[in-house]
Design a protein around this motif. Structure first.
Motif, short mmCIF file in Angstrom:
data_model
loop_
_atom_site.label_atom_id
_atom_site.label_comp_id
_atom_site.label_asym_id
_atom_site.label_seq_id
_atom_site.Cartn_x
_atom_site.Cartn_y
_atom_site.Cartn_z
N LYS A 225 27.29 -19.78 21.51
CA LYS A 225 26.60 -18.65 20.90
C LYS A 225 26.98 -18.56 19.42
O LYS A 225 28.12 -18.83 19.05
N ALA A 226 26.03 -18.19 18.61
CA ALA A 226 26.27 -18.09 17.17
C ALA A 226 27.00 -16.79 16.85
O ALA A 226 26.97 -15.83 17.61
N ILE A 228 27.18 -13.67 14.43
CA ILE A 228 26.28 -12.91 13.55
C ILE A 228 27.01 -12.64 12.23
O ILE A 228 28.11 -12.10 12.20
N VAL A 257 17.91 -10.28 18.06
CA VAL A 257 19.14 -9.48 18.05
C VAL A 257 18.77 -8.01 17.84
O VAL A 257 17.88 -7.68 17.05
N TYR A 291 23.79 -14.90 20.80
CA TYR A 291 24.80 -14.57 19.80
C TYR A 291 25.99 -13.86 20.45
O TYR A 291 25.84 -13.16 21.45
#
Length: 515
Positions: A225-226, A228, A257, A291
């Motif tokens: 997951k990235a 933010i 998001v 994310y």
């Protein structure tokens, strides 16, 4: 009638080819007989008619013939062995080994077709035919096997990416051998061509080729997951006005998001703003399937603004019993300010430079003269009062300073500066407000031990001497020796009154030798 030639033998013979010449020779020839041969010697295989002529004058002539037969020889001392190879892209072959007789040729065939080696894997049954005019044909068989090779120098490393919306893939590393290919499948055996969403993907790379053992490699493609980024949650402060105020994040949210605002804690109720005075803690919970959850917090401070300015400031002189600081003190007083927790007494020089600040935590009165006696020098000042909120209060800010009042401080005098001895004269710079100076002399020996300490009170008698204070060393009537001199300034409020509380600290010492 019996002849002497009757005992002669010229017999036929059969031999095996050995590469040497063979002959038929007449045996039992009478003595003195001339013998002549024709065609009685041969080397190669075949049947040869040999002749012999014998002659002696008394016996006459005798002719005889025989057959010389040379048969084919067997080929011996050679082998044709099986062989095992591993495919490497080169041509592989097997050959007859041993001493092959001269004149013998070898023909290699498979199923009657000429053979000159093979490159690809397989089992090859090879026939070697050895033949030559003087030898019996020899047929030998052997098996040549080329096995599949292992694929080497190829790896399938794991790969890790952070989600960014693009398709991520993975491939084997290293050069694939010629003639091989690779296919990629997922854990279900279906073709795999990459992934874009967060997860852990098990991928199998299968490398195949006609001449190679199948190589199966497994690795994982991880898309995390990235995180933010680029989002802030700034604090916000506003003065109370009865309206509802709110806070919000700053920055662009990635696609997919969303943000939720809650009050007080991460598990608090939904936040919809506030209107009441106070410090409100707000959390922004930012989530998205691809994310990591980002939690930010901030404060919304709805304040009352600055405290009201202090008013009613006044200075009152009060007579007190005699003491080291004079016969009176000065009280500073002011009116109380709503919501103030304490007050700050601010003392400044007339030109506005800050001199001293003193916090008053109890009441609205401050004994100015006594409390700041040793903290500021004697002289003219301005005094103001600032209302202070509770320490760290986010609701109220300190007030602006009150109206400033002039104040003359009767405190300690500063120490004399630039004390020096010039041509037997002890000199120093004039000290503001001083009208009396005390000269301190310390006599010491060559080892630095103090022998005596003397003090002389010196009072200027004129304006000129007051502006240029000095004292002749000779006038001190000191015995010869090593001396250190210092000067202390004082203010004498009357010829016969001495107030030690008005005296300065001694100046720095200067040295000289008195002869």
């Amino acid at each position: 009638e019996r002849s002497e030639y009757d005992g002669v033998r010229f017999d036929s013979r059969t031999v095996i080819f050995d590469g040497s010449p063979h002959s038929i020779v007449a045996m039992g020839v009478p003595e003195g007989v001339e013998v002549h041969y024709a065609d009685n010697t041969a080397t190669d295989i075949g049947e040869y008619r040999a002749f012999v002529r014998m002659y002696r004058e008394d016996l006459g002539e005798k002719l005889m013939s025989a057959t010389l037969t040379i048969k084919k020889a067997e080929i011996e001392g050679v082998t044709f062995d099986d062989a095992l190879f591993v495919f490497d892209g080169g041509t592989k072959n097997i050959k007859v080994s041993g001493d092959v007789p001269n004149g013998v040729e070898i023909e290699y065939t498979i199923d009657g077709q000429p053979w000159n080696g093979a490159v690809n894997i397989g089992t090859y049954r090879v026939t070697a035919t050895l033949s030559g005019g003087n030898f019996t044909e020899l047929i030998l068989s052997a098996t040549m096997i080329i096995e599949r090779a292992d694929v080497a120098g190829v790896t399938f490393p794991n790969r890790v990416f952070a989600y960014d919306g693009s398709t991520r893939n993975m491939f084997v590393s290293g050069a694939l051998p010629a003639g091989t290919s690779v296919t990629y499948t997922n854990s279900e055996g279906d073709p795999f061509s990459g992934a874009s969403l967060p997860g852990v993907y098990s991928v199998t790379a299968t490398i195949t080729g006609a001449n190679y053992n199948t190589l199966v490699l497994t690795a994982t493609l991880t898309i995390n997951k990235a995180i933010i980024t680029g989002i802030t949650f700034p604090e916000y402060s506003v003065i109370y006005d009865g309206l509802v105020h709110n806070v919000g994040i700053s920055g662009n949210l990635p696609h997919g998001v969303s943000v939720k605002y809650v009050a007080g804690s991460e598990d608090g109720p939904e936040w919809n703003g506030a209107s009441e005075m106070g410090v409100h803690i707000v959390f922004a919970i930012i989530t998205g399937d691809n994310y990591h959850t980002l939690v930010l917090s901030t404060t919304l401070a709805i304040t009352g603004g600055s405290l009201d300015q202090v008013t009613g400031v006044k200075l009152t002189e009060e007579t007190i019993p005699s003491g080291p600081i004079g016969t009176s003190t000065v009280w500073l007083s002011w009116d109380p300010v709503a919501n103030a927790d304490s007050y700050m007494v601010v003392i400044s020089f007339p030109d506005g430079r800050h001199a001293l600040s003193v916090q008053v935590s109890d009441g609205t009165n401050f004994e100015l003269k006594r409390e700041v006696w040793d903290d500021i020098w004697r002289g003219d000042y301005h005094v103001a009062v600032v209302a202070m909120p509770e320490s760290g209060s986010p609701i109220w800010a300190q007030s602006t300073p009150s109206e400033a009042l002039p104040y003359f401080h009767e405190g300690r005098i500063s120490s004399p500066q630039n004390v020096r001895v010039e041509n037997g004269i002890l000199r120093w710079d004039r000290t503001p407000y001083a009208n009396t100076y005390e000269i301190m002399s310390i006599r010491y020996n060559n080892e630095g031990q103090v022998l005596s300490i003397d003090r002389v009170v010196w009072m200027p008698q004129s304006t000129a001497s007051a502006n240029n204070p000095q004292q002749a060393i000779a006038g001190l009537q000191l015995p010869p020796g090593n001396y250190r001199f210092a000067v202390r300034a004082s203010f004498v409020a009357g010829v016969a009154i001495w107030h030690t509380g008005f005296a300065s600290e001694p100046s720095e010492y200067t040295e000289m030798v008195v002869l």
